[in-house]
Design a protein around this motif. Sequence first.
Motif, PDB file in Angstrom:
ATOM      1  N   LEU A 208      39.154  50.677  41.261  1.00  7.76           N
ATOM      2  CA  LEU A 208      38.920  49.534  42.138  1.00  7.76           C
ATOM      3  C   LEU A 208      37.595  48.865  41.807  1.00  7.76           C
ATOM      4  O   LEU A 208      37.503  47.623  41.771  1.00  7.76           O
ATOM      5  CB  LEU A 208      38.945  49.985  43.602  1.00  7.76           C
ATOM      6  N   GLY A 209      36.559  49.656  41.532  1.00  7.43           N
ATOM      7  CA  GLY A 209      35.280  49.078  41.151  1.00  7.43           C
ATOM      8  C   GLY A 209      35.341  48.375  39.811  1.00  7.43           C
ATOM      9  O   GLY A 209      34.740  47.307  39.621  1.00  7.43           O
ATOM     10  N   TRP A 210      36.080  48.962  38.852  1.00  9.80           N
ATOM     11  CA  TRP A 210      36.230  48.337  37.539  1.00  9.80           C
ATOM     12  C   TRP A 210      37.010  47.025  37.653  1.00  9.80           C
ATOM     13  O   TRP A 210      36.640  46.023  37.033  1.00  9.80           O
ATOM     14  CB  TRP A 210      36.932  49.306  36.597  1.00  9.80           C
ATOM     15  N   TYR A 211      38.059  47.029  38.429  1.00 11.19           N
ATOM     16  CA  TYR A 211      38.856  45.818  38.637  1.00 11.19           C
ATOM     17  C   TYR A 211      38.018  44.727  39.297  1.00 11.19           C
ATOM     18  O   TYR A 211      38.062  43.561  38.894  1.00 11.19           O
ATOM     19  CB  TYR A 211      40.077  46.178  39.489  1.00 11.19           C
ATOM     20  N   THR A 212      37.213  45.100  40.286  1.00 11.54           N
ATOM     21  CA  THR A 212      36.360  44.130  40.957  1.00 11.54           C
ATOM     22  C   THR A 212      35.315  43.563  40.009  1.00 11.54           C
ATOM     23  O   THR A 212      35.055  42.347  40.001  1.00 11.54           O
ATOM     24  CB  THR A 212      35.680  44.782  42.172  1.00 11.54           C
ATOM     25  N   GLY A 213      34.707  44.416  39.188  1.00  8.51           N
ATOM     26  CA  GLY A 213      33.729  43.926  38.226  1.00  8.51           C
ATOM     27  C   GLY A 213      34.342  42.993  37.187  1.00  8.51           C
ATOM     28  O   GLY A 213      33.736  41.983  36.801  1.00  8.51           O
ATOM     29  N   MET A 214      35.567  43.313  36.745  1.00 14.39           N
ATOM     30  CA  MET A 214      36.233  42.458  35.761  1.00 14.39           C
ATOM     31  C   MET A 214      36.673  41.122  36.369  1.00 14.39           C
ATOM     32  O   MET A 214      36.928  40.155  35.645  1.00 14.39           O
ATOM     33  CB  MET A 214      37.445  43.181  35.181  1.00 14.39           C
ATOM     34  N   ALA A 591      47.898  29.656  36.928  1.00 10.70           N
ATOM     35  CA  ALA A 591      47.831  28.285  36.416  1.00 10.70           C
ATOM     36  C   ALA A 591      47.921  27.267  37.548  1.00 10.70           C
ATOM     37  O   ALA A 591      47.408  26.149  37.428  1.00 10.70           O
ATOM     38  CB  ALA A 591      48.948  28.043  35.404  1.00 10.70           C
ATOM     39  N   ALA A 592      48.549  27.651  38.651  1.00 10.17           N
ATOM     40  CA  ALA A 592      48.685  26.739  39.783  1.00 10.17           C
ATOM     41  C   ALA A 592      47.576  26.923  40.808  1.00 10.17           C
ATOM     42  O   ALA A 592      47.396  26.071  41.684  1.00 10.17           O
ATOM     43  CB  ALA A 592      50.033  26.950  40.474  1.00 10.17           C
ATOM     44  N   PHE A 593      46.819  28.004  40.722  1.00  8.54           N
ATOM     45  CA  PHE A 593      45.807  28.297  41.742  1.00  8.54           C
ATOM     46  C   PHE A 593      44.618  28.981  41.080  1.00  8.54           C
ATOM     47  O   PHE A 593      44.465  30.190  41.151  1.00  8.54           O
ATOM     48  CB  PHE A 593      46.418  29.178  42.834  1.00  8.54           C
ATOM     49  N   PRO A 594      43.719  28.220  40.418  1.00 10.75           N
ATOM     50  CA  PRO A 594      42.600  28.835  39.695  1.00 10.75           C
ATOM     51  C   PRO A 594      41.585  29.525  40.584  1.00 10.75           C
ATOM     52  O   PRO A 594      40.737  30.274  40.084  1.00 10.75           O
ATOM     53  CB  PRO A 594      41.971  27.650  38.951  1.00 10.75           C
ATOM     54  N   LEU A 595      41.638  29.298  41.886  1.00 10.37           N
ATOM     55  CA  LEU A 595      40.705  29.966  42.798  1.00 10.37           C
ATOM     56  C   LEU A 595      41.180  31.356  43.200  1.00 10.37           C
ATOM     57  O   LEU A 595      40.472  32.047  43.942  1.00 10.37           O
ATOM     58  CB  LEU A 595      40.501  29.108  44.054  1.00 10.37           C
ATOM     59  N   ALA A 596      42.364  31.779  42.741  1.00 13.92           N
ATOM     60  CA  ALA A 596      42.886  33.097  43.114  1.00 13.92           C
ATOM     61  C   ALA A 596      41.946  34.228  42.699  1.00 13.92           C
ATOM     62  O   ALA A 596      41.698  35.147  43.495  1.00 13.92           O
ATOM     63  CB  ALA A 596      44.283  33.301  42.514  1.00 13.92           C
ATOM     64  N   PRO A 597      41.389  34.246  41.468  1.00 14.97           N
ATOM     65  CA  PRO A 597      40.451  35.335  41.125  1.00 14.97           C
ATOM     66  C   PRO A 597      39.212  35.354  42.009  1.00 14.97           C
ATOM     67  O   PRO A 597      38.696  36.431  42.336  1.00 14.97           O
ATOM     68  CB  PRO A 597      40.088  35.035  39.657  1.00 14.97           C
ATOM     69  N   LEU A 598      38.717  34.186  42.425  1.00 14.49           N
ATOM     70  CA  LEU A 598      37.547  34.143  43.301  1.00 14.49           C
ATOM     71  C   LEU A 598      37.867  34.738  44.667  1.00 14.49           C
ATOM     72  O   LEU A 598      37.077  35.524  45.218  1.00 14.49           O
ATOM     73  CB  LEU A 598      37.056  32.705  43.443  1.00 14.49           C
ATOM     74  N   LEU A 599      39.017  34.372  45.228  1.00 13.04           N
ATOM     75  CA  LEU A 599      39.417  34.952  46.514  1.00 13.04           C
ATOM     76  C   LEU A 599      39.623  36.459  46.392  1.00 13.04           C
ATOM     77  O   LEU A 599      39.253  37.221  47.298  1.00 13.04           O
ATOM     78  CB  LEU A 599      40.702  34.282  47.010  1.00 13.04           C
ATOM     79  N   ALA A 600      40.218  36.902  45.269  1.00 13.23           N
ATOM     80  CA  ALA A 600      40.408  38.340  45.064  1.00 13.23           C
ATOM     81  C   ALA A 600      39.074  39.054  44.940  1.00 13.23           C
ATOM     82  O   ALA A 600      38.897  40.166  45.468  1.00 13.23           O
ATOM     83  CB  ALA A 600      41.248  38.570  43.809  1.00 13.23           C
ATOM     84  N   LEU A 601      38.108  38.443  44.264  1.00 15.95           N
ATOM     85  CA  LEU A 601      36.785  39.060  44.117  1.00 15.95           C
ATOM     86  C   LEU A 601      36.101  39.218  45.463  1.00 15.95           C
ATOM     87  O   LEU A 601      35.563  40.295  45.785  1.00 15.95           O
ATOM     88  CB  LEU A 601      35.931  38.212  43.176  1.00 15.95           C
ATOM     89  N   LEU A 602      36.111  38.161  46.272  1.00 23.19           N
ATOM     90  CA  LEU A 602      35.481  38.241  47.590  1.00 23.19           C
ATOM     91  C   LEU A 602      36.162  39.279  48.463  1.00 23.19           C
ATOM     92  O   LEU A 602      35.491  40.033  49.196  1.00 23.19           O
ATOM     93  CB  LEU A 602      35.526  36.865  48.271  1.00 23.19           C
ATOM     94  N   ASN A 603      37.493  39.343  48.386  1.00 25.26           N
ATOM     95  CA  ASN A 603      38.218  40.345  49.168  1.00 25.26           C
ATOM     96  C   ASN A 603      37.885  41.757  48.713  1.00 25.26           C
ATOM     97  O   ASN A 603      37.706  42.662  49.536  1.00 25.26           O
ATOM     98  CB  ASN A 603      39.717  40.106  49.053  1.00 25.26           C
TER      99      ASN A 603
END
Length: 805
Positions: A208-214, A591-603
Amino acid sequence: MLEKEPSLTNTDIMFVKIHAPWDTLCKYAEQMNIRMPFRKKSYFTDWKSKAMGSRFHLRCRQIKSWLPRNPMKLDKEALPDLEETDCYTAPFSRARMHHFTINNRHTFFSNSTRSRIVHHVLQRTKYEDGKSKMGINRLLGNGTYEAAFPPHEGGYKSRHPIKTHGAQNHRHLLYERWARWGMWYKYQPLDLIRRYFGEKIGLYFAWLGWYTGMLIPAALVGLLVFLYGFLTMDTSQVSKEICEANTTIMCPMCEENCNPWKLSDSCVYAKVTHLFDNGGTVFFAIFMAIWATVFLEFWKRRRAELTYDWDLIDWEEEEENLRPQFEAKYSRVERVNPISGKPEPFQPFTDKLSRLMVSVSGIFFMISLVLTAVFAVVVFRLIAMEKFASFDWEFVKKNWQFATSGTGVCINFMIIMSLNVVYEKVAYLLTNLEHPRTESEWENSFALKMFLFQFVNLNSSTFYIAFFLGRFAGRPGKYNKLFNRWRLEECHPSGCLIDLCLQMGVIMVLKQIWNNFMELGYPLLQNWWSRRKIKQTEREERTRGGQNVENKVQLPQWDKDWNLQPMNAHGLVDEYLEMVLQFGFTTIFVAAFPLAPLLALLNNIIEIRLDAYKFVTQWRRPMPARATDIGIWYGILEGIGVLAVITNAFVIAITSDYIPRFVYAFRYGPCVDKEYHHEKCLQGYMNSSLSVFDMGVRWNVSEEQSRYCRYRDYRASPWSPVPYDFTLQFWHVLAARLAFIIVFEHLVFGIKSFIAYLIPDMPKSLCDRMRREKYLMQEMMYEAELEHLQKERKKNGRRYHHEWP
């Protein structure tokens, strides 16, 4: 040794405490091949000469003098009890006990190791005569015991600050250095987590920490793509043409209550669409496909390092005990186990196949139920479309498409969360129907079913919007209708990408909020209610006994832990499932929602501390278990990575307007055979992408200025020889879309395979280190054995000389 202890909070509960003496721990530690430390490592003398080591050490000191301190790292003084990671280890042996560093028998075996040994004994101890009358799991299953858990090491809070008085125990240390919300920016103390909870839970938090860092680089690139769309929103040629099209009359978008409208009315819609459908979309889709491969490949390297540091390289999973349910079902049929050589219950192939077929049928039935729910949402959107278009409130009537999409997404989310409860029970029932042989087989089967159910449940409506919405609507004068009544929904002239973005954004945000509440809020409420009942019981007892109300009874640790919530019956399945589904949302339609990684990171920043707080403070201490990887979830992640390449290729080619704009710029635009400039070459694109319909035939309109309306398609005009037939531009766009899908998939899969080939699963330095360490261990074991024999010889010689007359 067993010891009984009545509960101070519930008179119906009796605790049975199990004490494991030193000899028992040593005996089973040898049987379980538990590796224990026997000598300190000295890295400089192992790898380089003393001169090289001294120069290297001096250089490191000079560099550290001017390098800034990393605020994310934990202070070494905060983790004083983890010296065993700097020791060589070997499988414990009672015959070679003198080789191991045993400074204190009470601390030589850690608490998690002791719990694992005791659980190993309890799983293999018979409580009655009979082949199936064995193991604590069967006693828990038949209700003899309510629960079996190792107690926490103490409280997680202290009146004194940890900096001045130190940690009271490992639980207190974990809370202060890991589970507190103030430590959200710090690295996780994985060695301490592994020591307290075991390797299996330690690997989950490491992953989980590795995934969050990536996610950090993915979130930054996605944010840049979004900002690029935001900054170019006003200068976009397509948006300009839509906003300036005051005289372009569009055909009605619904059947009964809609009227012709001006294209300029959708100016805001077009600008918002440009935020997500711009030139950076293709780049970001390729980047995320490569990112998923790099994430998985580097995780394998990280896992190899962890398995080395945690002495799991040579560890092999011991032969698991059969599940009590499996033994009870197939006790009459036996065969010889090829590993242990002992007879055991056996499931015939025909019985296994028939049960598997029933399970697969159940899976397909649940998937069909999901598709039925999606179809019901589609029907609701068609009905809501007509209602919102004739709404009395002008704001809703003007933005009826947003209202339709928004309400459809919210209803779809409620259906998703409702069906998730049903899915869990169905998956549990189908897994038990299969009668898996061992607990790990049961967990893998259950995890796969839960992933299939929830993945289809979450993404089926998203797939509909991405690939089916507006594709079969027909054209003015010849619209396709559902049940010959409701006209099928069509895309906005700016495209369907904004609907897909809205679908993903709402579901992703709401699901994360709901999951965080259920993970922390629900246990907090349950534990608060349990503490309230305990205080009420204590108050009544003191009142009956005539005691002072201010006198408080100190509860023992096992009584406190009993009133905490037990860990999920499915183990880490729910924790992994939540993150894997999020990984799917982050990659499949990115491709339709480039903010998805940002929301996942904050979560995930919140998720790590939320899970840490839950494990340390709200849950009973789970049984420590060993593991070398994340199990079936790695294969699921690889499958999602492959699916992400395919779906993003189709989203860009079909859902996005990237390909139609590309074809127009190079084949029909003003820049043909001229110098290419992106925005100038798109002049006249909207007029080229809109076809003409004669409303006088359908609506009996006689005025010339309002007789014709426009709609989004590539069809011939009403006055052409073949009216409303597909134009040549349609076939050019279709060919370009198919060519893009083939080129995109082959290119990205080729890059992914090349990167996977370049990145080895284990770092070369780690391979060399393991070989060197194995060689040194053999030498040290030989020298220690020789030294021990010499001491014994001298001791026996002195005794022989003393006894000789």
